[in-house]
Motif scaffolding. Structure first.
Motif, PDB file in Angstrom:
ATOM      1  N   PHE A  53       5.095  57.443  72.129  1.00 44.18           N
ATOM      2  CA  PHE A  53       5.229  56.116  72.641  1.00 44.18           C
ATOM      3  C   PHE A  53       3.568  55.386  72.849  1.00 44.18           C
ATOM      4  O   PHE A  53       3.030  55.796  73.407  1.00 44.18           O
ATOM      5  N   GLY A  54       4.090  54.288  72.636  1.00 43.23           N
ATOM      6  CA  GLY A  54       2.294  53.630  72.466  1.00 43.23           C
ATOM      7  C   GLY A  54       1.918  53.190  71.379  1.00 43.23           C
ATOM      8  O   GLY A  54       1.150  52.704  71.650  1.00 43.23           O
ATOM      9  N   TYR A  55       2.398  53.706  70.177  1.00 48.55           N
ATOM     10  CA  TYR A  55       1.685  53.847  69.167  1.00 48.55           C
ATOM     11  C   TYR A  55       1.980  51.831  68.687  1.00 48.55           C
ATOM     12  O   TYR A  55       0.797  51.930  68.072  1.00 48.55           O
ATOM     13  N   ASP A  56       2.451  51.556  68.909  1.00 49.93           N
ATOM     14  CA  ASP A  56       2.616  50.266  68.914  1.00 49.93           C
ATOM     15  C   ASP A  56       3.017  49.419  70.063  1.00 49.93           C
ATOM     16  O   ASP A  56       4.020  49.468  70.700  1.00 49.93           O
ATOM     17  N   VAL A  57       2.298  48.756  70.972  1.00 47.79           N
ATOM     18  CA  VAL A  57       2.180  47.446  71.967  1.00 47.79           C
ATOM     19  C   VAL A  57       2.381  45.920  71.812  1.00 47.79           C
ATOM     20  O   VAL A  57       1.319  45.611  71.104  1.00 47.79           O
ATOM     21  N   ASP A  58       3.199  45.339  72.323  1.00 44.91           N
ATOM     22  CA  ASP A  58       3.005  43.602  72.207  1.00 44.91           C
ATOM     23  C   ASP A  58       3.440  43.246  73.962  1.00 44.91           C
ATOM     24  O   ASP A  58       4.392  44.242  73.636  1.00 44.91           O
ATOM     25  N   LEU A  59       2.652  42.543  73.842  1.00 42.77           N
ATOM     26  CA  LEU A  59       3.287  41.287  75.343  1.00 42.77           C
ATOM     27  C   LEU A  59       3.349  40.332  74.861  1.00 42.77           C
ATOM     28  O   LEU A  59       3.165  39.105  73.939  1.00 42.77           O
ATOM     29  N   HIS A  60       4.078  39.871  75.632  1.00 40.47           N
ATOM     30  CA  HIS A  60       4.616  38.248  75.566  1.00 40.47           C
ATOM     31  C   HIS A  60       4.958  37.348  76.672  1.00 40.47           C
ATOM     32  O   HIS A  60       5.820  37.944  77.091  1.00 40.47           O
ATOM     33  N   GLY A  61       4.074  36.432  77.811  1.00 34.98           N
ATOM     34  CA  GLY A  61       4.752  36.203  78.784  1.00 34.98           C
ATOM     35  C   GLY A  61       5.344  37.545  79.372  1.00 34.98           C
ATOM     36  O   GLY A  61       3.829  38.565  79.680  1.00 34.98           O
ATOM     37  N   GLY A  62       6.108  37.741  79.876  1.00 37.09           N
ATOM     38  CA  GLY A  62       6.350  38.976  81.401  1.00 37.09           C
ATOM     39  C   GLY A  62       6.860  40.133  80.405  1.00 37.09           C
ATOM     40  O   GLY A  62       7.171  41.371  81.384  1.00 37.09           O
ATOM     41  N   LEU A  63       6.681  39.984  79.242  1.00 40.79           N
ATOM     42  CA  LEU A  63       7.573  41.474  78.403  1.00 40.79           C
ATOM     43  C   LEU A  63       6.844  42.066  77.141  1.00 40.79           C
ATOM     44  O   LEU A  63       5.752  41.612  77.060  1.00 40.79           O
ATOM     45  N   GLY A  64       7.024  43.486  77.231  1.00 46.19           N
ATOM     46  CA  GLY A  64       5.775  43.804  76.900  1.00 46.19           C
ATOM     47  C   GLY A  64       6.302  45.159  75.775  1.00 46.19           C
ATOM     48  O   GLY A  64       8.124  45.002  76.774  1.00 46.19           O
ATOM     49  N   LEU A  65       6.600  45.240  74.737  1.00 46.79           N
ATOM     50  CA  LEU A  65       7.388  46.084  74.081  1.00 46.79           C
ATOM     51  C   LEU A  65       6.013  46.939  73.257  1.00 46.79           C
ATOM     52  O   LEU A  65       5.301  46.917  72.817  1.00 46.79           O
ATOM     53  N   ILE A  66       7.032  48.013  73.407  1.00 46.60           N
ATOM     54  CA  ILE A  66       6.613  49.065  73.067  1.00 46.60           C
ATOM     55  C   ILE A  66       6.824  50.211  71.876  1.00 46.60           C
ATOM     56  O   ILE A  66       8.967  50.861  72.183  1.00 46.60           O
ATOM     57  N   GLY A  67       6.384  50.246  70.587  1.00 49.25           N
ATOM     58  CA  GLY A  67       7.341  51.543  70.211  1.00 49.25           C
ATOM     59  C   GLY A  67       6.602  53.178  69.521  1.00 49.25           C
ATOM     60  O   GLY A  67       5.805  53.302  70.475  1.00 49.25           O
ATOM     61  N   ALA A  68       8.379  53.718  69.901  1.00 54.58           N
ATOM     62  CA  ALA A  68       7.655  54.966  69.615  1.00 54.58           C
ATOM     63  C   ALA A  68       8.551  55.526  68.306  1.00 54.58           C
ATOM     64  O   ALA A  68       9.465  55.937  68.530  1.00 54.58           O
TER      65      ALA A  68
END
Length: 89
Positions: A53-68
């Motif tokens: 979990f956390g291999y890829d992360v991205d932010l946009h405004g108040g949203l965070g997207l995290i890949g596993a």
């Protein structure tokens, strides 16, 4: 790592959660002036060993997207998952 305005999302992909080796996590930091402080530690709701979990992360405004990428989901080994987090200020 991802940065959006005064919020940073930093991955710890090999973080061990208790006995879950390499389950992974991510940390949210917020900047106030010139100082950064940790706001949250994020983990998968279905965390398992070696999910990364956390291999890829991205932010946009108040949203965070995290890949596993190695999450076993839907009966499939290493199918991968993406998790969406909403920042509540």
């Amino acid at each position: 790592m991802a940065l959006s305005g005064d919020v940073a999302l930093i991955a710890a992909v090999t973080d061990d959660l208790d006995t879950l080796v390499d389950a992974g996590s991510a940390y949210a930091f917020v900047r106030a002036g010139s100082a950064w402080s940790q706001e949250a530690k994020l983990i998968a709701s279905d965390a398992a060993a070696e999910d990364m979990f956390g291999y890829d992360v991205d932010l946009h405004g108040g949203l965070g997207l995290i890949g596993a990428p190695y999450d076993n989901t839907g009966g499939h080994t290493d199918a991968g998952s993406a998790y969406v987090f909403t920042r509540v200020a």
